[in-house]
Design a protein around this motif. Structure first.
Motif, PDB file in Angstrom:
ATOM      1  N   PRO A 131       0.925  -1.099   0.016  1.00 62.84           N
ATOM      2  CA  PRO A 131       0.189   0.003   0.129  1.00 62.84           C
ATOM      3  C   PRO A 131       0.741   1.227   0.009  1.00 62.84           C
ATOM      4  O   PRO A 131       0.437   2.346  -0.070  1.00 62.84           O
ATOM      5  CB  PRO A 131      -0.783   0.084   1.389  1.00 62.84           C
ATOM      6  N   ARG A 136       0.880   2.018  -6.704  1.00 59.98           N
ATOM      7  CA  ARG A 136      -0.314   1.480  -5.880  1.00 59.98           C
ATOM      8  C   ARG A 136      -1.077   2.910  -5.645  1.00 59.98           C
ATOM      9  O   ARG A 136      -2.401   2.843  -5.763  1.00 59.98           O
ATOM     10  CB  ARG A 136       0.036   0.835  -4.721  1.00 59.98           C
ATOM     11  N   LYS A 137      -0.390   3.654  -4.822  1.00 59.90           N
ATOM     12  CA  LYS A 137      -1.352   5.029  -4.662  1.00 59.90           C
ATOM     13  C   LYS A 137      -1.808   5.609  -6.194  1.00 59.90           C
ATOM     14  O   LYS A 137      -3.086   6.223  -5.696  1.00 59.90           O
ATOM     15  CB  LYS A 137      -0.253   5.900  -4.072  1.00 59.90           C
ATOM     16  N   ASP A 140      -4.758   3.467  -7.158  1.00 58.62           N
ATOM     17  CA  ASP A 140      -5.833   3.504  -6.109  1.00 58.62           C
ATOM     18  C   ASP A 140      -6.703   5.147  -6.232  1.00 58.62           C
ATOM     19  O   ASP A 140      -7.990   5.154  -6.221  1.00 58.62           O
ATOM     20  CB  ASP A 140      -5.575   3.784  -4.559  1.00 58.62           C
ATOM     21  N   ILE A 143      -9.275   4.409  -8.971  1.00 60.91           N
ATOM     22  CA  ILE A 143      -9.874   2.648  -9.222  1.00 60.91           C
ATOM     23  C   ILE A 143     -11.388   3.039  -8.944  1.00 60.91           C
ATOM     24  O   ILE A 143     -11.985   2.101  -9.514  1.00 60.91           O
ATOM     25  CB  ILE A 143      -8.966   2.024  -8.379  1.00 60.91           C
ATOM     26  N   GLU A 144     -11.940   3.939  -8.312  1.00 63.56           N
ATOM     27  CA  GLU A 144     -13.198   3.984  -7.882  1.00 63.56           C
ATOM     28  C   GLU A 144     -14.330   4.504  -8.790  1.00 63.56           C
ATOM     29  O   GLU A 144     -15.300   4.286  -8.799  1.00 63.56           O
ATOM     30  CB  GLU A 144     -13.620   4.839  -6.720  1.00 63.56           C
ATOM     31  N   THR A 175      -4.956   3.841 -14.399  1.00 58.75           N
ATOM     32  CA  THR A 175      -5.010   2.931 -13.219  1.00 58.75           C
ATOM     33  C   THR A 175      -4.247   1.610 -13.601  1.00 58.75           C
ATOM     34  O   THR A 175      -3.399   1.161 -12.838  1.00 58.75           O
ATOM     35  CB  THR A 175      -6.550   2.540 -12.647  1.00 58.75           C
ATOM     36  N   ASP A 179      -0.713  -0.469 -12.638  1.00 53.91           N
ATOM     37  CA  ASP A 179      -1.011  -1.624 -11.683  1.00 53.91           C
ATOM     38  C   ASP A 179       0.150  -2.546 -12.077  1.00 53.91           C
ATOM     39  O   ASP A 179       0.520  -3.203 -13.124  1.00 53.91           O
ATOM     40  CB  ASP A 179      -2.333  -2.326 -12.369  1.00 53.91           C
TER      41      ASP A 179
END
Ligand code: SF4
Ligand code: SF4
Ligand code: FES
Length: 237
Positions: A131, A136-137, A140, A143-144, A175, A179
């Motif tokens: 994390p 990754r940040k 994130d 990603i929503e 995103t 990844d």
């Protein structure tokens, strides 16, 4: 009881607004108004919704000139004067009444290589992505997205250039570029590097202002521009 004066788009691209009067209630949403019209005044009205709680994105329409989720938009916030204009999402073909055809929106998602391509099989262990990792940040942060099309309808560049991939597809590409499990980074950067890709964005930020999930496609697109430039200098494209 006070009454809302509502004009609703009827028909296809050559259609017109039709006027209705709808009783006004406290905590009434724009979707409540549309449902009232279809259930009480004209059962032939076509529209789309599913969850009614801001999870599916299917209720997105143009409300007094702005793209919004109608289930999460209170009438009091957008129609202080008591007048509402409701039409389908901009920048997409109209199927009928309040229903836009989302096909080109998702075709562009696919053209930007919005699918994940992993390398592991069922026999492999889980991937572990810290994390704390910067990638990754970055992943994130976007990603929503639920693919509602509000940002796409808000983008003037999509209106001028129908080939432009648009903010949602490019946000999705960003995103996946970040990844660490994905195997298609060069192919994806190539897919977003063309004339219709990230460089067509004029950084107007309408997508970011309007996204109901408070995402920033503008920041994702800026990240793609940097990644494409670096990959080109490194000879990877
Ligand atoms: S980025 Fe926001 S506005 Fe655009 S499709 Fe995703 S959730 Fe909807
Ligand atoms: S920032 Fe780019 S993608 Fe977003 S609305 Fe502006 S031109 Fe469109
Ligand atoms: S009905 Fe699902 S987001 Fe509005």
């Amino acid at each position: 009881m006070s009454v809302l004066k509502v004009r609703v788009w009827r028909g296809g691209a050559d259609g017109a607004f039709q006027a209705f009067e709808v009783p006004r209630h406290s905590s009434q949403t724009v979707l409540d108004v549309v449902i009232h019209i279809q259930r009480r005044l004209d059962p032939t009205l076509a529209y789309r919704y599913a969850c009614r709680v801001g999870m599916c994105g299917s209720c997105a329409m143009t409300v007094n000139g702005r793209p919004r989720w109608t289930c999460r938009t209170h009438v009091d916030k957008v129609a202080a004067s008591g007048a509402l204009d409701i039409s389908p999402l901009r920048n997409l073909p109209i199927i009928r009444d309040l229903v836009s055809d989302m096909r080109e929106f998702f075709d562009k998602w696919a053209a930007a290589k919005g699918q994940y391509y992993g390398a592991r099989t069922r026999a492999d262990d889980f991937s572990r992505v810290s994390p704390l990792s910067e990638k990754r940040k970055a992943a994130d942060a976007g990603i929503e997205c639920i693919g509602c099309g509000v940002c796409y309808a808000a983008c003037d560049v999509v209106a001028w250039n129908r080939d432009y991939l648009g903010p949602a597809a490019l946000n999705r590409a960003w995103t996946l570029v970040n990844d660490e499990r994905d195997t298609q980074r060069p192919e994806r950067l190539r897919a977003v590097a063309g004339d219709a890709g990230c460089h067509a964005c004029h950084t107007h930020m309408s997508c970011t202002k309007r996204c109901p999930k408070q995402l920033s496609p503008t920041a994702s697109i800026a990240g793609l521009k940097r990644a494409v430039a670096k990959a080109a200098m490194d000879g990877e494209l």
